[in-house]
Design an enzyme around this catalytic site. Structure first.
Site, PDB file in Angstrom:
ATOM      1  N   ALA A 190      74.457  69.128  14.535  1.00 44.14           N
ATOM      2  CA  ALA A 190      75.315  69.844  15.477  1.00 44.14           C
ATOM      3  C   ALA A 190      74.674  70.025  16.842  1.00 44.14           C
ATOM      4  O   ALA A 190      75.368  70.084  17.859  1.00 44.14           O
ATOM      5  CB  ALA A 190      75.686  71.211  14.894  1.00 44.14           C
TER       6      ALA A 190
ATOM      7  N   ARG B  62      74.562  77.001  12.444  1.00 49.16           N
ATOM      8  CA  ARG B  62      73.488  77.818  11.877  1.00 49.16           C
ATOM      9  C   ARG B  62      72.423  78.223  12.886  1.00 49.16           C
ATOM     10  O   ARG B  62      71.455  78.866  12.521  1.00 49.16           O
ATOM     11  CB  ARG B  62      72.821  77.067  10.706  1.00 49.16           C
TER      12      ARG B  62
ATOM     13  N   HIS C 172      79.817  63.787   6.833  1.00 50.41           N
ATOM     14  CA  HIS C 172      80.713  64.903   6.546  1.00 50.41           C
ATOM     15  C   HIS C 172      82.159  64.609   6.938  1.00 50.41           C
ATOM     16  O   HIS C 172      82.970  65.521   7.062  1.00 50.41           O
ATOM     17  CB  HIS C 172      80.200  66.171   7.237  1.00 50.41           C
TER      18      HIS C 172
ATOM     19  N   CYS D 217      97.642  62.944  -2.883  1.00 51.27           N
ATOM     20  CA  CYS D 217      97.793  61.477  -2.927  1.00 51.27           C
ATOM     21  C   CYS D 217      96.758  60.746  -2.069  1.00 51.27           C
ATOM     22  O   CYS D 217      96.698  59.524  -2.079  1.00 51.27           O
ATOM     23  CB  CYS D 217      99.201  61.067  -2.506  1.00 51.27           C
TER      24      CYS D 217
ATOM     25  N   CYS E  61     101.780  67.177   3.268  1.00 49.96           N
ATOM     26  CA  CYS E  61     101.753  65.713   3.330  1.00 49.96           C
ATOM     27  C   CYS E  61     103.182  65.172   3.443  1.00 49.96           C
ATOM     28  O   CYS E  61     104.065  65.558   2.671  1.00 49.96           O
ATOM     29  CB  CYS E  61     101.079  65.169   2.081  1.00 49.96           C
TER      30      CYS E  61
ATOM     31  N   THR F 204      69.335  68.851  14.148  1.00 52.57           N
ATOM     32  CA  THR F 204      69.671  69.270  12.799  1.00 52.57           C
ATOM     33  C   THR F 204      68.553  70.148  12.251  1.00 52.57           C
ATOM     34  O   THR F 204      67.369  69.873  12.483  1.00 52.57           O
ATOM     35  CB  THR F 204      69.914  68.074  11.860  1.00 52.57           C
TER      36      THR F 204
END
Length: 255
Positions: A10, A22, A109, A120, A142, A183
């Protein structure tokens, strides 16, 4: 040629106006309740959590964010001819917007730029789902099967895509230089990639404002601001590899 693997967190995107999670001013520290909005079990069980999540997505700083100097430096390293692979914990797509080919970016991620149906598994553009929210649908379902839609990101409580993780591990094992930037190296299994790289002979370089659990394995740790430190580091790596502008190799080498 030297393969440079870059694990980006981030901190790489904070200069683009996207807050981290964080750090000292991170989202989870400011509002621990916000973590529920991206926790799978809460999201699936509570329509109110989903409605709040959609409003959070609407307000995300990512939609107006532009790549910053760090993103551009990574793209420039790739254009110099140095083989580069980015493994990112970010979901903002800014590495690609900076010009790095999508095939050279592994999104551990997932991506916030798409939505996926939890029933689905149909995928579609986040922009289309947000347009439905703007038009008055607080919890769009959806359009294929009526199932619950979520961001195509890995929520808390979800496993990483094993295929993506396998590719990331292969890159960590095969690189000569592993740069962990922005990170905390506290979230597993992403953080373990740094150790895997070292175990397979790579030089580890950590660029982060705060200490990380992997600093003692690093050949070099950099505490300077990422927006200036990473471009300088990557220019040095390109020069060492003989791919920086003006070197004999020029930009003829591909990857």
């Amino acid at each position: 040629m030297t393969l440079v693997a870059i694990l980006s967190g981030a901190g790489v995107s904070t200069d683009s106006g996207i807050p981290d999670y964080r750090g000292p001013n991170g989202l989870w520290r400011k509002d621990p309740e916000a973590e529920k909005l991206v926790t799978y079990d809460f999201y699936m069980a509570d329509p109110d959590i989903r409605r709040r999540s959609w409003q959070m997505r609407r307000a995300s700083a990512a939609w107006n964010a532009e790549p910053n100097a760090a993103h551009r430096a990574v793209a420039e390293l790739e254009r110099s001819g140095t083989p580069v692979r980015v493994i990112t914990q970010n979901v903002d797509g800014l590495h690609q917007l900076a010009g790095l080919p999508a095939r050279k970016v592994l999104e551990l991620h997932g991506t916030a730029r798409e939505v996926v149906c939890t029933r689905c598994h149909a995928r579609s553009a986040m922009a289309d789902a947000l347009a439905r929210v703007e038009a008055g649908d607080p919890d769009p379902s959806c359009e294929v099967c009526g199932g619950i839609l979520k961001s195509a990101t890995v929520m808390f409580g979800e496993r990483l895509d094993p295929m993506v993780l396998g590719q990331a591990m292969a890159i960590a094992k095969g690189c000569e230089v592993f740069v962990a930037v922005g990170t905390t190296l506290q979230v597993q299994p992403a953080a373990s990639l740094a150790g895997i790289a070292v175990d397979h002979g790579a030089r580890l370089i950590v660029v982060n404002a705060e200490p990380t659990p992997y600093d003692e394995l690093a050949e070099e740790t950099v505490r300077e601001p990422i927006g200036t430190a990473l471009p300088a580091l990557l220019r040095r790596l390109a020069a060492e590899a003989g791919t920086a502008p003006g070197t004999d190799s020029g930009t003829a080498q591909g990857s």
